[in-house]
Design a protein around this motif. Structure first.
Motif, mmCIF file in Angstrom:
data_model
loop_
_atom_site.group_PDB
_atom_site.id
_atom_site.type_symbol
_atom_site.label_atom_id
_atom_site.label_comp_id
_atom_site.label_asym_id
_atom_site.label_seq_id
_atom_site.Cartn_x
_atom_site.Cartn_y
_atom_site.Cartn_z
ATOM 1 N N GLY A 8 0.783 -1.235 0.000
ATOM 2 C CA GLY A 8 0.000 0.000 0.000
ATOM 3 C C GLY A 8 0.808 1.276 0.000
ATOM 4 N N GLY A 9 2.136 1.175 0.139
ATOM 5 C CA GLY A 9 2.952 2.383 0.117
ATOM 6 C C GLY A 9 2.919 3.052 -1.244
ATOM 7 N N ASN A 10 3.056 4.374 -1.227
ATOM 8 C CA ASN A 10 2.967 5.110 -2.486
ATOM 9 C C ASN A 10 3.480 6.526 -2.247
ATOM 10 O OD1 ASN A 10 2.297 5.737 -5.158
ATOM 11 N ND2 ASN A 10 0.315 4.706 -5.003
ATOM 12 N N MET A 11 3.510 7.293 -3.315
ATOM 13 C CA MET A 11 3.794 8.712 -3.200
ATOM 14 C C MET A 11 2.469 9.462 -3.231
ATOM 15 S SD MET A 11 6.061 11.234 -5.619
ATOM 16 C CE MET A 11 7.627 10.610 -5.083
ATOM 17 N N SER A 17 -4.182 10.697 1.718
ATOM 18 C CA SER A 17 -4.396 9.552 2.600
ATOM 19 C C SER A 17 -3.838 8.282 1.968
ATOM 20 C CB SER A 17 -5.895 9.351 2.851
ATOM 21 O OG SER A 17 -6.456 10.452 3.529
ATOM 22 N N LEU A 18 -3.475 7.360 2.813
ATOM 23 C CA LEU A 18 -3.072 6.022 2.389
ATOM 24 C C LEU A 18 -3.536 5.015 3.433
ATOM 25 C CD1 LEU A 18 0.633 6.362 1.135
ATOM 26 C CD2 LEU A 18 -1.357 5.785 -0.254
ATOM 27 N N ARG A 19 -3.776 3.806 2.962
ATOM 28 C CA ARG A 19 -4.136 2.699 3.856
ATOM 29 C C ARG A 19 -3.140 1.581 3.609
ATOM 30 N NH1 ARG A 19 -9.627 1.193 5.922
ATOM 31 N NH2 ARG A 19 -9.713 -1.053 6.260
ATOM 32 N N LEU A 20 -2.443 1.193 4.644
ATOM 33 C CA LEU A 20 -1.407 0.169 4.533
ATOM 34 C C LEU A 20 -1.910 -1.136 5.144
ATOM 35 C CD1 LEU A 20 1.727 2.201 5.724
ATOM 36 C CD2 LEU A 20 0.732 2.090 3.436
ATOM 37 N N PRO A 21 -2.032 -2.191 4.344
ATOM 38 C CA PRO A 21 -2.345 -3.498 4.898
ATOM 39 C C PRO A 21 -1.076 -4.229 5.327
ATOM 40 C CG PRO A 21 -3.079 -3.279 2.595
ATOM 41 C CD PRO A 21 -2.096 -2.189 2.882
ATOM 42 N N PRO A 88 4.733 15.968 4.780
ATOM 43 C CA PRO A 88 6.053 15.541 4.287
ATOM 44 C C PRO A 88 6.891 14.832 5.359
ATOM 45 C CG PRO A 88 5.532 17.709 3.440
ATOM 46 C CD PRO A 88 4.437 17.363 4.413
ATOM 47 N N GLU A 89 6.703 15.232 6.625
ATOM 48 C CA GLU A 89 7.462 14.602 7.713
ATOM 49 C C GLU A 89 7.068 13.143 7.933
ATOM 50 O OE1 GLU A 89 6.423 18.052 7.217
ATOM 51 O OE2 GLU A 89 5.361 17.803 9.132
ATOM 52 N N ASN A 90 5.969 12.719 7.325
ATOM 53 C CA ASN A 90 5.544 11.327 7.454
ATOM 54 C C ASN A 90 6.230 10.409 6.440
ATOM 55 O OD1 ASN A 90 2.238 12.657 7.926
ATOM 56 N ND2 ASN A 90 3.704 12.070 9.526
ATOM 57 N N THR A 91 7.062 10.996 5.575
ATOM 58 C CA THR A 91 7.806 10.188 4.610
ATOM 59 C C THR A 91 8.717 9.225 5.353
ATOM 60 O OG1 THR A 91 7.730 11.880 2.889
ATOM 61 C CG2 THR A 91 9.537 10.279 2.790
ATOM 62 N N ALA A 92 8.560 7.926 5.070
ATOM 63 C CA ALA A 92 9.328 6.912 5.788
ATOM 64 C C ALA A 92 9.044 5.547 5.197
ATOM 65 C CB ALA A 92 8.967 6.913 7.280
ATOM 66 N N LEU A 93 9.842 4.594 5.620
ATOM 67 C CA LEU A 93 9.561 3.189 5.356
ATOM 68 C C LEU A 93 8.735 2.691 6.541
ATOM 69 C CD1 LEU A 93 10.227 0.964 3.293
ATOM 70 C CD2 LEU A 93 12.242 0.417 4.652
ATOM 71 N N TYR A 94 7.556 2.160 6.253
ATOM 72 C CA TYR A 94 6.632 1.736 7.297
ATOM 73 C C TYR A 94 6.645 0.212 7.414
ATOM 74 C CZ TYR A 94 4.711 6.388 7.883
ATOM 75 O OH TYR A 94 4.556 7.730 8.176
ATOM 76 N N TYR A 95 6.820 -0.244 8.635
ATOM 77 C CA TYR A 95 6.878 -1.667 8.932
ATOM 78 C C TYR A 95 5.735 -2.060 9.855
ATOM 79 C CZ TYR A 95 11.860 -1.220 7.636
ATOM 80 O OH TYR A 95 13.046 -0.964 7.001
ATOM 81 N N VAL A 115 6.412 5.048 2.035
ATOM 82 C CA VAL A 115 5.442 6.134 1.922
ATOM 83 C C VAL A 115 6.217 7.426 1.707
ATOM 84 C CG1 VAL A 115 3.712 7.487 3.144
ATOM 85 C CG2 VAL A 115 3.725 4.985 3.358
ATOM 86 N N THR A 116 5.899 8.118 0.639
ATOM 87 C CA THR A 116 6.538 9.393 0.339
ATOM 88 C C THR A 116 5.461 10.461 0.201
ATOM 89 O OG1 THR A 116 8.350 8.275 -0.825
ATOM 90 C CG2 THR A 116 8.055 10.632 -1.247
ATOM 91 N N VAL A 117 5.598 11.521 0.984
ATOM 92 C CA VAL A 117 4.637 12.624 0.948
ATOM 93 C C VAL A 117 5.348 13.837 0.392
ATOM 94 C CG1 VAL A 117 2.967 13.986 2.244
ATOM 95 C CG2 VAL A 117 3.520 11.651 2.982
ATOM 96 N N SER A 118 4.935 14.236 -0.794
ATOM 97 C CA SER A 118 5.631 15.326 -1.470
ATOM 98 C C SER A 118 4.712 15.975 -2.488
ATOM 99 C CB SER A 118 6.884 14.798 -2.172
ATOM 100 O OG SER A 118 7.509 15.815 -2.933
ATOM 101 N N SER A 119 4.886 17.280 -2.650
ATOM 102 C CA SER A 119 4.121 17.991 -3.671
ATOM 103 C C SER A 119 4.906 18.057 -4.974
ATOM 104 C CB SER A 119 3.774 19.400 -3.182
ATOM 105 O OG SER A 119 4.947 20.095 -2.808
#
Length: 119
Positions: A8-11, A17-21, A88-95, A115-119
């Protein structure tokens, strides 16, 4: 064999919003808490959220309270992290990780999803 697989990770743009399973297998899902941990570039791991899959209790780190949730339906051996109002501060690898609670810590981890948050 215990396996945890995130997806579910994406830019996305700020405010999105994103939903990570996190698909779990190899153990009795409802017998364990599940945690979400992230690691931003150049920083150490940061605990984000956890759920008691047995009774549905959820816990959140202060920086994500009110924006991230673990939806109530943690059935079918899948945990979810719903992330709203992303910054943008939420940009990270989510485990996701299996959580033994307390000093025992997190014993199994997935491979992570970016997950990458960027304009």
């Amino acid at each position: 064999e215990v396996q945890l697989v995130e997806s579910g990770g994406n830019m996305v743009q700020p405010g999105g919003s994103l939903r990570l399973p996190c698909a779990a297998s190899g153990f009795t899902f409802s017998s364990y808490d599940m945690s979400w941990v992230r690691q931003a570039p150049g920083k150490g791991p940061e605990w984000v959220s956890a759920v008691n899959t047995g009774d549905g209790s959820t816990y959140y780190a202060d920086p994500v309270k009110g924006r991230f949730t673990i939806p109530g339906d943690n059935t079918k051996s899948t945990s979810y992290l719903q992330m709203n109002s992303l910054e943008p501060e939420n940009t990270a690898l989510y485990y996701c990780a299996r959580d033994l609670v307390g000093a025992a810590g997190l014993d199994y981890w997935g491979q992570g999803t970016q997950v990458t948050v960027s304009s």
